[in-house]
Design a protein around this motif. Structure first.
Motif, PDB file in Angstrom:
ATOM      1  N   SER A 189       0.831  -1.213   0.000  1.00  0.00           N
ATOM      2  CA  SER A 189       0.000   0.000   0.000  1.00  0.00           C
ATOM      3  C   SER A 189       0.862   1.258   0.000  1.00  0.00           C
ATOM      4  O   SER A 189       1.892   1.332   0.677  1.00  0.00           O
ATOM      5  CB  SER A 189      -0.908   0.001   1.233  1.00  0.00           C
ATOM      6  OG  SER A 189      -1.685  -1.166   1.286  1.00  0.00           O
ATOM      7  N   ILE A 190       0.418   2.241  -0.766  1.00  0.00           N
ATOM      8  CA  ILE A 190       1.035   3.569  -0.775  1.00  0.00           C
ATOM      9  C   ILE A 190       0.120   4.513  -0.009  1.00  0.00           C
ATOM     10  O   ILE A 190      -1.056   4.651  -0.344  1.00  0.00           O
ATOM     11  CB  ILE A 190       1.240   4.072  -2.216  1.00  0.00           C
ATOM     12  CG1 ILE A 190       2.194   3.146  -2.978  1.00  0.00           C
ATOM     13  CG2 ILE A 190       1.778   5.502  -2.204  1.00  0.00           C
ATOM     14  CD1 ILE A 190       2.321   3.493  -4.452  1.00  0.00           C
ATOM     15  N   ILE A 191       0.646   5.146   1.024  1.00  0.00           N
ATOM     16  CA  ILE A 191      -0.147   6.077   1.831  1.00  0.00           C
ATOM     17  C   ILE A 191       0.477   7.462   1.748  1.00  0.00           C
ATOM     18  O   ILE A 191       1.616   7.673   2.168  1.00  0.00           O
ATOM     19  CB  ILE A 191      -0.224   5.612   3.301  1.00  0.00           C
ATOM     20  CG1 ILE A 191      -0.863   4.219   3.373  1.00  0.00           C
ATOM     21  CG2 ILE A 191      -1.011   6.613   4.138  1.00  0.00           C
ATOM     22  CD1 ILE A 191      -0.883   3.613   4.751  1.00  0.00           C
ATOM     23  N   GLU A 192      -0.267   8.380   1.161  1.00  0.00           N
ATOM     24  CA  GLU A 192       0.194   9.758   1.005  1.00  0.00           C
ATOM     25  C   GLU A 192      -0.590  10.642   1.974  1.00  0.00           C
ATOM     26  O   GLU A 192      -1.813  10.716   1.899  1.00  0.00           O
ATOM     27  CB  GLU A 192      -0.034  10.248  -0.426  1.00  0.00           C
ATOM     28  CG  GLU A 192       0.685   9.430  -1.487  1.00  0.00           C
ATOM     29  CD  GLU A 192       0.340   9.911  -2.892  1.00  0.00           C
ATOM     30  OE1 GLU A 192      -0.376  10.939  -3.004  1.00  0.00           O
ATOM     31  OE2 GLU A 192       0.773   9.262  -3.855  1.00  0.00           O
ATOM     32  N   LYS A 193       0.122  11.282   2.867  1.00  0.00           N
ATOM     33  CA  LYS A 193      -0.554  12.209   3.783  1.00  0.00           C
ATOM     34  C   LYS A 193      -0.016  13.613   3.550  1.00  0.00           C
ATOM     35  O   LYS A 193       1.192  13.840   3.540  1.00  0.00           O
ATOM     36  CB  LYS A 193      -0.380  11.774   5.238  1.00  0.00           C
ATOM     37  CG  LYS A 193       1.053  11.695   5.719  1.00  0.00           C
ATOM     38  CD  LYS A 193       1.106  11.510   7.224  1.00  0.00           C
ATOM     39  CE  LYS A 193       2.550  11.555   7.701  1.00  0.00           C
ATOM     40  NZ  LYS A 193       2.657  11.549   9.158  1.00  0.00           N
ATOM     41  N   HIS A 194      -0.921  14.522   3.308  1.00  0.00           N
ATOM     42  CA  HIS A 194      -0.542  15.921   3.147  1.00  0.00           C
ATOM     43  C   HIS A 194      -0.391  16.539   4.533  1.00  0.00           C
ATOM     44  O   HIS A 194      -0.478  15.848   5.543  1.00  0.00           O
ATOM     45  CB  HIS A 194      -1.581  16.655   2.310  1.00  0.00           C
ATOM     46  CG  HIS A 194      -1.642  16.155   0.894  1.00  0.00           C
ATOM     47  ND1 HIS A 194      -2.016  16.938  -0.171  1.00  0.00           N
ATOM     48  CD2 HIS A 194      -1.358  14.946   0.356  1.00  0.00           C
ATOM     49  CE1 HIS A 194      -1.980  16.244  -1.289  1.00  0.00           C
ATOM     50  NE2 HIS A 194      -1.589  15.015  -0.989  1.00  0.00           N
ATOM     51  N   GLU A 195      -0.167  17.820   4.589  1.00  0.00           N
ATOM     52  CA  GLU A 195      -0.015  18.485   5.890  1.00  0.00           C
ATOM     53  C   GLU A 195      -1.308  18.358   6.692  1.00  0.00           C
ATOM     54  O   GLU A 195      -2.386  18.750   6.230  1.00  0.00           O
ATOM     55  CB  GLU A 195       0.340  19.958   5.690  1.00  0.00           C
ATOM     56  CG  GLU A 195       0.664  20.669   6.988  1.00  0.00           C
ATOM     57  CD  GLU A 195       1.115  22.107   6.769  1.00  0.00           C
ATOM     58  OE1 GLU A 195       1.256  22.834   7.765  1.00  0.00           O
ATOM     59  OE2 GLU A 195       1.304  22.501   5.600  1.00  0.00           O
ATOM     60  N   LEU A 196      -1.193  17.788   7.883  1.00  0.00           N
ATOM     61  CA  LEU A 196      -2.366  17.529   8.716  1.00  0.00           C
ATOM     62  C   LEU A 196      -2.273  18.336  10.009  1.00  0.00           C
ATOM     63  O   LEU A 196      -1.183  18.514  10.555  1.00  0.00           O
ATOM     64  CB  LEU A 196      -2.473  16.036   9.026  1.00  0.00           C
ATOM     65  CG  LEU A 196      -2.643  15.121   7.800  1.00  0.00           C
ATOM     66  CD1 LEU A 196      -2.561  13.662   8.196  1.00  0.00           C
ATOM     67  CD2 LEU A 196      -3.965  15.410   7.093  1.00  0.00           C
ATOM     68  N   PRO A 197      -3.418  18.789  10.536  1.00  0.00           N
ATOM     69  CA  PRO A 197      -3.409  19.724  11.668  1.00  0.00           C
ATOM     70  C   PRO A 197      -3.357  19.030  13.029  1.00  0.00           C
ATOM     71  O   PRO A 197      -3.421  17.805  13.143  1.00  0.00           O
ATOM     72  CB  PRO A 197      -4.743  20.452  11.508  1.00  0.00           C
ATOM     73  CG  PRO A 197      -5.638  19.389  10.952  1.00  0.00           C
ATOM     74  CD  PRO A 197      -4.777  18.567  10.030  1.00  0.00           C
ATOM     75  N   VAL A 198      -3.266  19.844  14.052  1.00  0.00           N
ATOM     76  CA  VAL A 198      -3.462  19.421  15.442  1.00  0.00           C
ATOM     77  C   VAL A 198      -4.856  19.886  15.835  1.00  0.00           C
ATOM     78  O   VAL A 198      -5.188  21.067  15.697  1.00  0.00           O
ATOM     79  CB  VAL A 198      -2.394  20.020  16.375  1.00  0.00           C
ATOM     80  CG1 VAL A 198      -2.695  19.663  17.820  1.00  0.00           C
ATOM     81  CG2 VAL A 198      -1.002  19.540  15.980  1.00  0.00           C
TER      82      VAL A 198
END
Length: 311
Positions: A189-198
């Motif tokens: 699996s390829i998992i791409e996460k962009h900038e994620l907040p708190v």
């Protein structure tokens, strides 16, 4: 209030004009007495008459307001009673779900255990059909136990008394990848996460939402196609919105609401395992965080699960 004020002013003006015209006519019949006396009588009369009318209207207005206030108090009292009854009912329901699930698990464990012992002890005496029957019985008991555990989990997430804490969503996603490494690695699996907040919320609950959606993306992948999961976020003045997209099998438009209903499945257990409760749990968690969850999808292309969390 505005309508009542306008009405009082209108009546006050009409009374004043009527009094002036009537007093002019009346004193005109006597060829107008002394000017000062005439003006005094005219003014005092206007004050007395208009004051009496104003006092009458004010009392009417107060009586009407008192009636509305009493009705509002009664409605609030009734609403409080219903809220108390609903809260008590919810507590009883949660207690029942916990006790029922706990009490039901024990006999299921006994059934599974004894069937397994029968299979081991009398293996030589069982033909293929007998072993098949035992397999079906054990499998049914295991699935029933899982359903009970899922129901228990569903009743737990219904409570809103979770601890509010700071949650780094990027770290949550990394934890899920680490905890489910065999699943993701097995399927490349390829998992791409962009900038994620708190954000602020229930950490364990938010983790559960991401985990259910991310593992579903791999579970409902297309055969011989490398799964790709993309996680992004957007900020609005009141909410954080998250989107988890995949390139899986997708689903038809008419199924997009159904998937969030308890125990609703689009596929048979032979095709895909599970009880059909995961997305219902996600929906309840998201709603308890002041947000909503929805999906967009296209068969053969993939799905995107969107959900919002109140700031």
């Amino acid at each position: 209030m505005k309508r009542t004020s306008t009405r009082i002013i209108s009546i006050y003006l009409i009374t004043g004009i009527t009094w002036i015209l009537a007093s002019d006519w009346f004193f005109g019949q006597f060829n107008y007495p002394e000017e000062r006396f005439y003006q005094s009588v005219k003014g005092c009369g206007f004050i007395v008459v208009s004051g009496m009318i104003f006092l009458y209207m004010l009392r009417q207005y107060e009586a009407r307001n008192r009636h509305y206030l009493n009705r509002l108090r009664d409605m609030n009292r009734e609403l409080e009673q219903r809220n108390d009854a609903l809260a008590a009912s919810n507590i009883e329901l949660e207690q029942f779900a916990y006790i029922a699930s706990h009490d039901l698990q024990e006999p299921l464990r006994m059934v599974t255990g004894f069937l397994t012992q029968i299979e081991k002890k009398y293996e030589e005496n069982l033909d293929e059909k007998g072993r098949e029957y035992i397999h079906y019985a054990v499998d049914g008991a295991i699935r029933m136990r899982q359903t009970i555990l899922d129901l228990l989990e569903y009743s737990r997430v219904g409570r809103k008394d979770f601890k509010q804490e700071s949650i780094n969503i990027s770290e949550i996603v990394d934890e899920i990848i680490s905890l489910n490494k065999p699943l993701f690695a097995e399927n490349n699996s390829i998992i791409e996460k962009h900038e994620l907040p708190v954000i602020i919320g229930g950490k364990t609950l938010i983790r559960q939402v991401f985990q259910n959606i991310m593992t579903n993306a791999v579970k409902y992948r297309k055969a011989d196609i490398q799964p790709v999961i993309v996680i992004i976020s957007e900020e609005s003045p009141t909410h954080w919105q998250f989107s988890v997209s995949d390139n899986g099998i997708g689903m038809r438009q008419e199924h997009l609401e159904r998937i969030f209903i308890l125990f609703q499945r689009l596929h048979s257990r032979e095709q895909y395992s599970g009880t059909g409760i995961g997305l219902s749990v996600c929906k309840k968690i998201v709603e308890n965080h002041g947000g909503r969850i929805w999906a967009t999808s296209e068969p053969g292309v993939g799905s995107t699960f969107n959900f919002s969390i109140k700031k």
